[in-house]
Enzyme design. Structure first.
Site, PDB file in Angstrom:
ATOM      1  N   GLU A  37      -4.294  -1.225 -72.804  1.00 51.80           N
ATOM      2  CA  GLU A  37      -4.610  -2.594 -72.401  1.00 51.80           C
ATOM      3  C   GLU A  37      -4.945  -3.462 -73.609  1.00 51.80           C
ATOM      4  O   GLU A  37      -4.447  -4.579 -73.752  1.00 51.80           O
ATOM      5  CB  GLU A  37      -5.781  -2.572 -71.410  1.00 51.80           C
ATOM      6  CG  GLU A  37      -6.377  -3.919 -71.073  1.00 51.80           C
ATOM      7  CD  GLU A  37      -5.458  -4.789 -70.223  1.00 51.80           C
ATOM      8  OE1 GLU A  37      -5.895  -5.876 -69.828  1.00 51.80           O
ATOM      9  OE2 GLU A  37      -4.302  -4.399 -69.984  1.00 51.80           O
ATOM     10  N   HIS A  62       2.293 -12.980 -64.352  1.00 55.18           N
ATOM     11  CA  HIS A  62       2.089 -12.574 -65.748  1.00 55.18           C
ATOM     12  C   HIS A  62       3.358 -11.937 -66.302  1.00 55.18           C
ATOM     13  O   HIS A  62       3.763 -12.212 -67.442  1.00 55.18           O
ATOM     14  CB  HIS A  62       0.916 -11.603 -65.816  1.00 55.18           C
ATOM     15  CG  HIS A  62       0.444 -11.317 -67.208  1.00 55.18           C
ATOM     16  ND1 HIS A  62       0.271 -12.294 -68.152  1.00 55.18           N
ATOM     17  CD2 HIS A  62       0.103 -10.140 -67.807  1.00 55.18           C
ATOM     18  CE1 HIS A  62      -0.158 -11.739 -69.280  1.00 55.18           C
ATOM     19  NE2 HIS A  62      -0.247 -10.449 -69.100  1.00 55.18           N
ATOM     20  N   HIS A  94      13.691   0.325 -68.494  1.00 61.68           N
ATOM     21  CA  HIS A  94      14.280  -0.488 -67.429  1.00 61.68           C
ATOM     22  C   HIS A  94      13.736  -1.921 -67.484  1.00 61.68           C
ATOM     23  O   HIS A  94      14.481  -2.884 -67.277  1.00 61.68           O
ATOM     24  CB  HIS A  94      13.966   0.148 -66.074  1.00 61.68           C
ATOM     25  CG  HIS A  94      14.689  -0.482 -64.923  1.00 61.68           C
ATOM     26  ND1 HIS A  94      16.040  -0.686 -64.910  1.00 61.68           N
ATOM     27  CD2 HIS A  94      14.227  -0.961 -63.734  1.00 61.68           C
ATOM     28  CE1 HIS A  94      16.402  -1.253 -63.768  1.00 61.68           C
ATOM     29  NE2 HIS A  94      15.318  -1.440 -63.043  1.00 61.68           N
ATOM     30  N   HIS A 124      14.749  -4.979 -53.641  1.00 60.06           N
ATOM     31  CA  HIS A 124      15.120  -4.873 -55.049  1.00 60.06           C
ATOM     32  C   HIS A 124      16.453  -4.152 -55.202  1.00 60.06           C
ATOM     33  O   HIS A 124      17.294  -4.534 -56.037  1.00 60.06           O
ATOM     34  CB  HIS A 124      14.017  -4.143 -55.818  1.00 60.06           C
ATOM     35  CG  HIS A 124      14.251  -4.097 -57.301  1.00 60.06           C
ATOM     36  ND1 HIS A 124      14.336  -5.219 -58.076  1.00 60.06           N
ATOM     37  CD2 HIS A 124      14.427  -3.039 -58.146  1.00 60.06           C
ATOM     38  CE1 HIS A 124      14.546  -4.876 -59.342  1.00 60.06           C
ATOM     39  NE2 HIS A 124      14.613  -3.561 -59.406  1.00 60.06           N
ATOM     40  N   HIS A 169      -2.014  -4.114 -76.059  1.00 51.94           N
ATOM     41  CA  HIS A 169      -1.155  -5.148 -75.472  1.00 51.94           C
ATOM     42  C   HIS A 169      -1.744  -6.534 -75.712  1.00 51.94           C
ATOM     43  O   HIS A 169      -1.022  -7.478 -76.094  1.00 51.94           O
ATOM     44  CB  HIS A 169      -1.000  -4.880 -73.976  1.00 51.94           C
ATOM     45  CG  HIS A 169      -0.313  -5.983 -73.225  1.00 51.94           C
ATOM     46  ND1 HIS A 169       0.966  -6.394 -73.524  1.00 51.94           N
ATOM     47  CD2 HIS A 169      -0.722  -6.767 -72.199  1.00 51.94           C
ATOM     48  CE1 HIS A 169       1.321  -7.374 -72.708  1.00 51.94           C
ATOM     49  NE2 HIS A 169       0.312  -7.630 -71.906  1.00 51.94           N
TER      50      HIS A 169
END
Length: 405
Positions: free
Chosen positions: A82, A200, A373, A313, A85
Protein backbone atom coordinates in the site's frame (compact mmCIF):
# COMPACT_ATOMS: atom_id res chain seq x y z
CA UNK A 1 1.10 6.64 -50.13
CA UNK A 2 2.80 7.24 -46.79
CA UNK A 3 5.39 9.98 -46.47
CA UNK A 4 8.26 10.28 -43.97
CA UNK A 5 7.58 11.47 -40.46
CA UNK A 6 6.87 15.15 -40.02
CA UNK A 7 10.18 17.00 -39.49
CA UNK A 8 8.95 19.48 -36.89
CA UNK A 9 10.98 19.50 -33.70
CA UNK A 10 9.76 18.02 -30.46
CA UNK A 11 8.23 20.44 -28.02
CA UNK A 12 9.53 21.20 -24.51
CA UNK A 13 8.64 18.60 -21.89
CA UNK A 14 8.64 15.59 -24.25
CA UNK A 15 11.17 13.52 -22.29
CA UNK A 16 9.53 14.40 -18.99
CA UNK A 17 6.15 13.29 -20.38
CA UNK A 18 7.64 9.95 -21.45
CA UNK A 19 9.15 9.52 -17.99
CA UNK A 20 5.70 10.25 -16.56
CA UNK A 21 4.21 7.53 -18.75
CA UNK A 22 6.72 4.97 -17.47
CA UNK A 23 6.03 6.02 -13.88
CA UNK A 24 2.26 5.89 -14.48
CA UNK A 25 2.55 2.31 -15.77
CA UNK A 26 4.37 1.38 -12.55
CA UNK A 27 1.68 3.09 -10.47
CA UNK A 28 -1.11 1.25 -12.33
CA UNK A 29 0.70 -2.06 -11.85
CA UNK A 30 1.37 -1.42 -8.17
CA UNK A 31 -2.25 -0.39 -7.68
CA UNK A 32 -3.43 -3.64 -9.24
CA UNK A 33 -1.02 -5.64 -7.07
CA UNK A 34 -2.22 -3.82 -3.94
CA UNK A 35 -5.86 -4.66 -4.70
CA UNK A 36 -5.15 -8.27 -5.62
CA UNK A 37 -3.25 -9.05 -2.41
CA UNK A 38 -6.04 -7.40 -0.37
CA UNK A 39 -3.71 -4.67 0.85
CA UNK A 40 -6.06 -1.77 0.11
CA UNK A 41 -6.47 -1.17 3.84
CA UNK A 42 -2.92 -2.19 4.71
CA UNK A 43 -2.40 1.34 6.04
CA UNK A 44 -5.50 2.61 7.91
CA UNK A 45 -4.35 6.24 7.81
CA UNK A 46 -3.38 8.56 4.93
CA UNK A 47 -0.96 9.71 3.59
CA UNK A 48 1.32 8.00 6.12
CA UNK A 49 1.18 4.38 7.18
CA UNK A 50 0.47 3.99 10.91
CA UNK A 51 2.03 7.43 11.29
CA UNK A 52 5.21 6.46 9.38
CA UNK A 53 6.53 7.84 6.11
CA UNK A 54 7.23 4.23 5.13
CA UNK A 55 5.67 1.61 7.44
CA UNK A 56 6.29 0.10 10.90
CA UNK A 57 8.89 -2.66 10.75
CA UNK A 58 10.43 -3.16 14.16
CA UNK A 59 8.65 -4.81 17.08
CA UNK A 60 8.32 -1.61 19.12
CA UNK A 61 6.98 0.27 16.08
CA UNK A 62 4.40 -2.43 15.41
CA UNK A 63 3.36 -2.46 19.07
CA UNK A 64 2.91 1.31 19.05
CA UNK A 65 0.95 1.12 15.79
CA UNK A 66 -1.36 -1.58 17.17
CA UNK A 67 -2.02 0.57 20.23
CA UNK A 68 -2.79 3.63 18.10
CA UNK A 69 -5.00 1.69 15.66
CA UNK A 70 -6.60 -1.12 17.69
CA UNK A 71 -9.28 -1.65 15.01
CA UNK A 72 -6.62 -2.30 12.33
CA UNK A 73 -3.66 -4.32 13.66
CA UNK A 74 -0.52 -4.25 11.56
CA UNK A 75 -0.20 -6.88 8.84
CA UNK A 76 3.30 -6.38 7.52
CA UNK A 77 2.64 -8.23 4.26
CA UNK A 78 -0.04 -5.63 3.48
CA UNK A 79 1.57 -2.41 4.71
CA UNK A 80 4.43 -2.23 2.24
CA UNK A 81 2.39 -2.77 -0.98
CA UNK A 82 0.00 0.00 0.00
CA UNK A 83 2.67 2.51 0.99
CA UNK A 84 5.00 1.75 -1.91
CA UNK A 85 2.06 2.38 -4.24
CA UNK A 86 1.39 5.70 -2.52
CA UNK A 87 5.03 6.80 -2.76
CA UNK A 88 5.21 6.06 -6.48
CA UNK A 89 1.86 7.81 -6.99
CA UNK A 90 3.16 10.87 -5.12
CA UNK A 91 6.26 10.90 -7.34
CA UNK A 92 3.99 10.78 -10.38
CA UNK A 93 2.12 13.78 -9.01
CA UNK A 94 5.35 15.77 -8.85
CA UNK A 95 6.18 14.84 -12.46
CA UNK A 96 2.73 15.96 -13.60
CA UNK A 97 3.06 19.28 -11.80
CA UNK A 98 6.48 19.66 -13.42
CA UNK A 99 4.90 19.16 -16.84
CA UNK A 100 2.30 21.78 -15.99
CA UNK A 101 4.94 24.38 -15.15
CA UNK A 102 6.91 23.54 -18.31
CA UNK A 103 3.70 24.20 -20.27
CA UNK A 104 3.20 27.48 -18.43
CA UNK A 105 6.71 28.62 -19.24
CA UNK A 106 6.33 27.93 -22.98
CA UNK A 107 2.65 28.78 -23.36
CA UNK A 108 0.99 31.14 -25.77
CA UNK A 109 1.23 34.42 -23.83
CA UNK A 110 -2.23 35.44 -24.97
CA UNK A 111 -3.78 32.80 -22.73
CA UNK A 112 -4.98 34.03 -19.30
CA UNK A 113 -3.77 31.72 -16.57
CA UNK A 114 -4.20 33.70 -13.34
CA UNK A 115 -7.51 32.09 -12.31
CA UNK A 116 -6.25 28.62 -13.19
CA UNK A 117 -3.11 29.07 -11.09
CA UNK A 118 -5.10 30.50 -8.20
CA UNK A 119 -7.57 27.60 -8.22
CA UNK A 120 -4.76 25.04 -8.47
CA UNK A 121 -3.01 26.64 -5.49
CA UNK A 122 -6.27 26.57 -3.49
CA UNK A 123 -6.79 22.93 -4.44
CA UNK A 124 -3.31 21.96 -3.27
CA UNK A 125 -3.72 23.87 0.01
CA UNK A 126 -7.15 22.32 0.59
CA UNK A 127 -5.75 18.83 -0.01
CA UNK A 128 -3.01 19.44 2.55
CA UNK A 129 -5.64 20.85 4.91
CA UNK A 130 -7.68 17.65 4.48
CA UNK A 131 -4.75 15.69 5.93
CA UNK A 132 -4.78 17.92 9.02
CA UNK A 133 -8.50 18.57 9.53
CA UNK A 134 -10.01 15.30 8.31
CA UNK A 135 -13.16 14.60 6.33
CA UNK A 136 -14.86 17.82 7.47
CA UNK A 137 -13.20 19.45 4.44
CA UNK A 138 -14.44 16.89 1.89
CA UNK A 139 -17.48 18.93 0.71
CA UNK A 140 -15.30 21.98 0.18
CA UNK A 141 -12.72 19.91 -1.67
CA UNK A 142 -15.36 18.64 -4.08
CA UNK A 143 -16.52 22.20 -4.80
CA UNK A 144 -12.94 23.37 -5.40
CA UNK A 145 -12.23 20.43 -7.71
CA UNK A 146 -15.41 21.09 -9.71
CA UNK A 147 -14.59 24.80 -9.96
CA UNK A 148 -11.06 24.05 -11.19
CA UNK A 149 -12.26 21.75 -13.97
CA UNK A 150 -15.05 24.12 -14.99
CA UNK A 151 -12.50 26.91 -15.26
CA UNK A 152 -10.47 24.76 -17.66
CA UNK A 153 -13.40 24.82 -20.07
CA UNK A 154 -12.60 28.47 -20.72
CA UNK A 155 -9.37 27.42 -22.38
CA UNK A 156 -11.38 25.52 -24.98
CA UNK A 157 -12.59 28.83 -26.39
CA UNK A 158 -9.09 30.27 -26.22
CA UNK A 159 -7.37 27.39 -28.01
CA UNK A 160 -4.00 28.38 -29.44
CA UNK A 161 -2.75 27.36 -32.87
CA UNK A 162 -2.12 23.61 -33.32
CA UNK A 163 1.65 24.14 -33.31
CA UNK A 164 1.62 25.95 -29.95
CA UNK A 165 2.75 24.37 -26.70
CA UNK A 166 -0.15 22.39 -25.17
CA UNK A 167 -1.47 23.99 -21.99
CA UNK A 168 -4.98 22.64 -21.52
CA UNK A 169 -3.80 19.04 -21.36
CA UNK A 170 -1.09 19.62 -18.69
CA UNK A 171 -3.59 21.75 -16.73
CA UNK A 172 -6.13 18.92 -16.93
CA UNK A 173 -3.48 16.45 -15.78
CA UNK A 174 -2.54 18.68 -12.82
CA UNK A 175 -6.12 18.70 -11.56
CA UNK A 176 -6.62 15.01 -12.36
CA UNK A 177 -3.56 13.86 -10.42
CA UNK A 178 -4.68 15.77 -7.32
CA UNK A 179 -8.19 14.32 -7.65
CA UNK A 180 -6.62 10.87 -8.03
CA UNK A 181 -4.74 11.40 -4.77
CA UNK A 182 -8.04 12.25 -3.09
CA UNK A 183 -9.58 9.07 -4.48
CA UNK A 184 -6.66 7.17 -2.98
CA UNK A 185 -7.43 8.77 0.37
CA UNK A 186 -11.17 8.03 0.10
CA UNK A 187 -10.37 4.42 -0.80
CA UNK A 188 -8.96 4.10 2.72
CA UNK A 189 -11.33 6.35 4.66
CA UNK A 190 -14.44 4.82 3.03
CA UNK A 191 -13.08 1.29 3.57
CA UNK A 192 -12.83 0.15 -0.06
CA UNK A 193 -16.29 1.38 -1.06
CA UNK A 194 -16.57 -0.13 -4.58
CA UNK A 195 -17.57 3.13 -6.25
CA UNK A 196 -14.44 4.86 -4.98
CA UNK A 197 -12.16 1.89 -5.70
CA UNK A 198 -13.46 1.70 -9.28
CA UNK A 199 -13.12 5.47 -9.67
CA UNK A 200 -9.56 5.26 -8.35
CA UNK A 201 -8.70 2.57 -10.92
CA UNK A 202 -10.26 4.57 -13.76
CA UNK A 203 -8.42 7.65 -12.54
CA UNK A 204 -5.10 5.84 -12.84
CA UNK A 205 -5.91 4.72 -16.38
CA UNK A 206 -7.05 8.25 -17.24
CA UNK A 207 -3.83 9.85 -16.04
CA UNK A 208 -1.75 7.29 -17.94
CA UNK A 209 -3.78 7.92 -21.10
CA UNK A 210 -3.52 11.70 -20.80
CA UNK A 211 0.23 11.48 -20.22
CA UNK A 212 0.61 9.32 -23.31
CA UNK A 213 -1.54 11.71 -25.34
CA UNK A 214 0.62 14.59 -24.13
CA UNK A 215 3.73 12.66 -25.16
CA UNK A 216 2.28 12.18 -28.64
CA UNK A 217 1.45 15.86 -28.94
CA UNK A 218 4.86 16.96 -27.68
CA UNK A 219 6.57 14.43 -29.95
CA UNK A 220 4.98 16.28 -32.88
CA UNK A 221 5.08 13.48 -35.46
CA UNK A 222 1.70 13.38 -37.23
CA UNK A 223 0.90 11.08 -40.13
CA UNK A 224 1.19 12.75 -43.53
CA UNK A 225 -0.58 10.96 -46.39
CA UNK A 226 -1.83 11.71 -49.90
CA UNK A 227 -5.22 13.38 -50.30
CA UNK A 228 -7.15 10.29 -51.38
CA UNK A 229 -5.93 8.18 -48.48
CA UNK A 230 -6.51 11.06 -46.06
CA UNK A 231 -10.23 11.12 -46.92
CA UNK A 232 -10.52 7.39 -46.21
CA UNK A 233 -8.49 7.74 -43.00
CA UNK A 234 -10.68 10.55 -41.71
CA UNK A 235 -13.75 8.43 -42.41
CA UNK A 236 -12.44 6.02 -39.77
CA UNK A 237 -12.51 8.63 -37.00
CA UNK A 238 -15.96 7.68 -35.61
CA UNK A 239 -15.00 4.00 -35.62
CA UNK A 240 -11.73 4.65 -33.79
CA UNK A 241 -13.42 6.79 -31.14
CA UNK A 242 -16.12 4.13 -30.84
CA UNK A 243 -13.39 1.59 -30.10
CA UNK A 244 -11.97 3.88 -27.43
CA UNK A 245 -15.37 4.15 -25.73
CA UNK A 246 -15.87 0.37 -25.81
CA UNK A 247 -12.43 -0.27 -24.30
CA UNK A 248 -13.08 2.28 -21.53
CA UNK A 249 -16.41 0.60 -20.70
CA UNK A 250 -14.72 -2.81 -20.61
CA UNK A 251 -12.02 -1.50 -18.28
CA UNK A 252 -14.72 -0.02 -16.04
CA UNK A 253 -16.45 -3.42 -15.93
CA UNK A 254 -13.15 -5.01 -14.97
CA UNK A 255 -12.63 -2.44 -12.24
CA UNK A 256 -16.15 -2.97 -10.90
CA UNK A 257 -15.57 -6.72 -10.91
CA UNK A 258 -12.34 -6.38 -8.96
CA UNK A 259 -13.70 -3.88 -6.45
CA UNK A 260 -16.64 -6.20 -5.71
CA UNK A 261 -14.40 -9.29 -5.50
CA UNK A 262 -16.24 -10.98 -8.35
CA UNK A 263 -13.07 -12.24 -10.07
CA UNK A 264 -13.47 -15.79 -8.79
CA UNK A 265 -17.26 -15.92 -9.21
CA UNK A 266 -16.81 -17.97 -12.41
CA UNK A 267 -13.90 -20.37 -11.88
CA UNK A 268 -14.44 -22.36 -15.08
CA UNK A 269 -14.39 -21.83 -18.87
CA UNK A 270 -16.25 -21.46 -21.15
CA UNK A 271 -19.16 -21.93 -18.76
CA UNK A 272 -19.64 -20.35 -15.35
CA UNK A 273 -20.15 -22.61 -12.35
CA UNK A 274 -20.83 -25.48 -14.80
CA UNK A 275 -23.68 -23.54 -16.49
CA UNK A 276 -23.92 -21.51 -19.66
CA UNK A 277 -26.26 -19.03 -17.96
CA UNK A 278 -26.08 -19.38 -14.15
CA UNK A 279 -28.43 -17.54 -11.75
CA UNK A 280 -27.51 -13.85 -11.83
CA UNK A 281 -28.71 -10.71 -10.08
CA UNK A 282 -27.80 -7.77 -12.31
CA UNK A 283 -29.84 -5.27 -10.29
CA UNK A 284 -27.86 -5.96 -7.14
CA UNK A 285 -24.56 -6.51 -8.96
CA UNK A 286 -24.72 -3.08 -10.59
CA UNK A 287 -26.33 -1.20 -7.74
CA UNK A 288 -24.17 1.93 -7.52
CA UNK A 289 -26.00 3.12 -4.39
CA UNK A 290 -24.39 0.64 -2.06
CA UNK A 291 -24.30 1.74 1.55
CA UNK A 292 -21.31 3.74 2.72
CA UNK A 293 -19.93 2.52 6.02
CA UNK A 294 -19.22 -1.20 6.08
CA UNK A 295 -15.74 -2.54 5.47
CA UNK A 296 -15.89 -3.78 1.87
CA UNK A 297 -12.70 -5.86 2.11
CA UNK A 298 -13.71 -9.22 0.64
CA UNK A 299 -16.94 -7.78 -0.77
CA UNK A 300 -20.52 -7.58 0.47
CA UNK A 301 -22.47 -8.98 -2.51
CA UNK A 302 -24.00 -12.44 -2.69
CA UNK A 303 -23.04 -15.05 -5.27
CA UNK A 304 -25.72 -14.21 -7.86
CA UNK A 305 -24.70 -10.54 -7.89
CA UNK A 306 -21.01 -11.37 -8.28
CA UNK A 307 -21.72 -13.83 -11.08
CA UNK A 308 -23.70 -11.11 -12.89
CA UNK A 309 -20.72 -8.75 -12.72
CA UNK A 310 -18.29 -11.42 -13.89
CA UNK A 311 -20.51 -12.51 -16.79
CA UNK A 312 -20.99 -8.88 -17.85
CA UNK A 313 -17.21 -8.56 -18.06
CA UNK A 314 -16.97 -11.73 -20.13
CA UNK A 315 -19.68 -10.56 -22.52
CA UNK A 316 -17.92 -7.21 -22.71
CA UNK A 317 -14.70 -9.02 -23.66
CA UNK A 318 -16.48 -10.69 -26.59
CA UNK A 319 -17.98 -7.39 -27.77
CA UNK A 320 -14.65 -5.58 -27.40
CA UNK A 321 -12.73 -8.28 -29.27
CA UNK A 322 -15.21 -8.38 -32.14
CA UNK A 323 -15.24 -4.60 -32.52
CA UNK A 324 -11.45 -4.22 -32.42
CA UNK A 325 -10.97 -7.01 -34.97
CA UNK A 326 -13.44 -5.19 -37.24
CA UNK A 327 -11.55 -1.92 -36.67
CA UNK A 328 -8.22 -3.55 -37.47
CA UNK A 329 -9.64 -4.95 -40.72
CA UNK A 330 -10.78 -1.43 -41.66
CA UNK A 331 -7.20 -0.21 -41.23
CA UNK A 332 -5.81 -3.15 -43.22
CA UNK A 333 -8.21 -2.21 -46.02
CA UNK A 334 -6.49 1.18 -46.37
CA UNK A 335 -3.53 -0.66 -47.87
CA UNK A 336 -0.87 1.76 -46.60
CA UNK A 337 2.12 0.37 -44.66
CA UNK A 338 1.50 2.65 -41.66
CA UNK A 339 -2.15 1.51 -41.47
CA UNK A 340 -1.14 -2.16 -41.61
CA UNK A 341 1.37 -1.59 -38.82
CA UNK A 342 -1.28 0.13 -36.70
CA UNK A 343 -3.76 -2.71 -37.29
CA UNK A 344 -1.17 -5.39 -36.53
CA UNK A 345 -0.16 -3.65 -33.31
CA UNK A 346 -3.78 -3.37 -32.20
CA UNK A 347 -4.46 -7.06 -32.90
CA UNK A 348 -1.27 -8.12 -31.10
CA UNK A 349 -2.26 -6.23 -27.95
CA UNK A 350 -5.81 -7.59 -28.16
CA UNK A 351 -4.61 -11.20 -28.49
CA UNK A 352 -2.26 -10.73 -25.54
CA UNK A 353 -5.05 -9.30 -23.39
CA UNK A 354 -7.48 -12.10 -24.29
CA UNK A 355 -4.85 -14.72 -23.47
CA UNK A 356 -4.15 -13.10 -20.12
CA UNK A 357 -7.87 -12.99 -19.34
CA UNK A 358 -8.27 -16.69 -20.15
CA UNK A 359 -5.13 -17.53 -18.16
CA UNK A 360 -6.62 -15.81 -15.12
CA UNK A 361 -9.42 -18.37 -15.03
CA UNK A 362 -7.45 -21.42 -16.21
CA UNK A 363 -4.69 -20.93 -13.63
CA UNK A 364 -7.04 -19.91 -10.79
CA UNK A 365 -6.29 -16.17 -10.75
CA UNK A 366 -2.56 -16.00 -9.91
CA UNK A 367 -1.53 -12.52 -8.81
CA UNK A 368 1.17 -12.09 -11.45
CA UNK A 369 -1.21 -12.96 -14.31
CA UNK A 370 -3.93 -10.74 -12.86
CA UNK A 371 -1.52 -7.78 -12.62
CA UNK A 372 -0.41 -8.43 -16.20
CA UNK A 373 -4.08 -8.46 -17.26
CA UNK A 374 -4.52 -5.00 -15.71
CA UNK A 375 -1.44 -3.74 -17.55
CA UNK A 376 -2.69 -5.37 -20.75
CA UNK A 377 -5.89 -3.35 -20.40
CA UNK A 378 -3.78 -0.22 -20.03
CA UNK A 379 -1.78 -1.11 -23.15
CA UNK A 380 -4.97 -1.71 -25.12
CA UNK A 381 -6.29 1.67 -23.99
CA UNK A 382 -3.06 3.40 -25.04
CA UNK A 383 -3.30 1.72 -28.44
CA UNK A 384 -6.73 3.28 -28.98
CA UNK A 385 -5.54 6.66 -27.67
CA UNK A 386 -2.70 6.52 -30.19
CA UNK A 387 -5.04 5.69 -33.07
CA UNK A 388 -7.40 8.50 -32.06
CA UNK A 389 -4.53 10.97 -31.99
CA UNK A 390 -3.18 9.77 -35.33
CA UNK A 391 -6.47 9.97 -37.24
CA UNK A 392 -7.25 13.42 -35.80
CA UNK A 393 -3.84 14.96 -36.51
CA UNK A 394 -3.22 13.29 -39.90
CA UNK A 395 -2.74 15.76 -42.71
CA UNK A 396 -1.98 15.88 -46.43
CA UNK A 397 1.56 15.15 -47.59
CA UNK A 398 1.54 18.43 -49.53
CA UNK A 399 1.49 20.24 -46.17
CA UNK A 400 4.78 18.58 -45.33
CA UNK A 401 6.44 19.90 -48.49
CA UNK A 402 5.06 23.37 -47.85
CA UNK A 403 6.39 23.47 -44.28
CA UNK A 404 9.83 22.23 -45.38
CA UNK A 405 10.10 25.36 -47.52
Amino acid sequence: METPAHPLSRKPGYRLALAGCVLAVLVVGLGAFTRLVDAGLGCPDWPGCYGHILWPEHAHEIAAANAAFPHAPVETHKTWPEQVHRLFASSLGLVVLGLFFVALRHRDRRLPVASMLALLAVLIVATVGRVVKGDVLDPYLLVIVATYFLNLLRLWWLQPAPSAQPLRLPALLAGAVILQGLFGMWTVTLKLWPQVVTGHLLGGFTILSLLWLLSLRLGNRPWRVDAGLLVRLRALRPWVFGGLVIVVVQIALGGWMTSNYADVACPDLPRCQARWWPPMDFAQGFNVFQEVGPNYLGGQLDNAARVAIHMAHRIGALVTSAYLIFLALRFYALGAPFARRAASGLLAVLILQVCLGLSNVLFRFPVDVAVAHNLGGALLLLSLVTLCHRVVTAGPSEELSHEEH
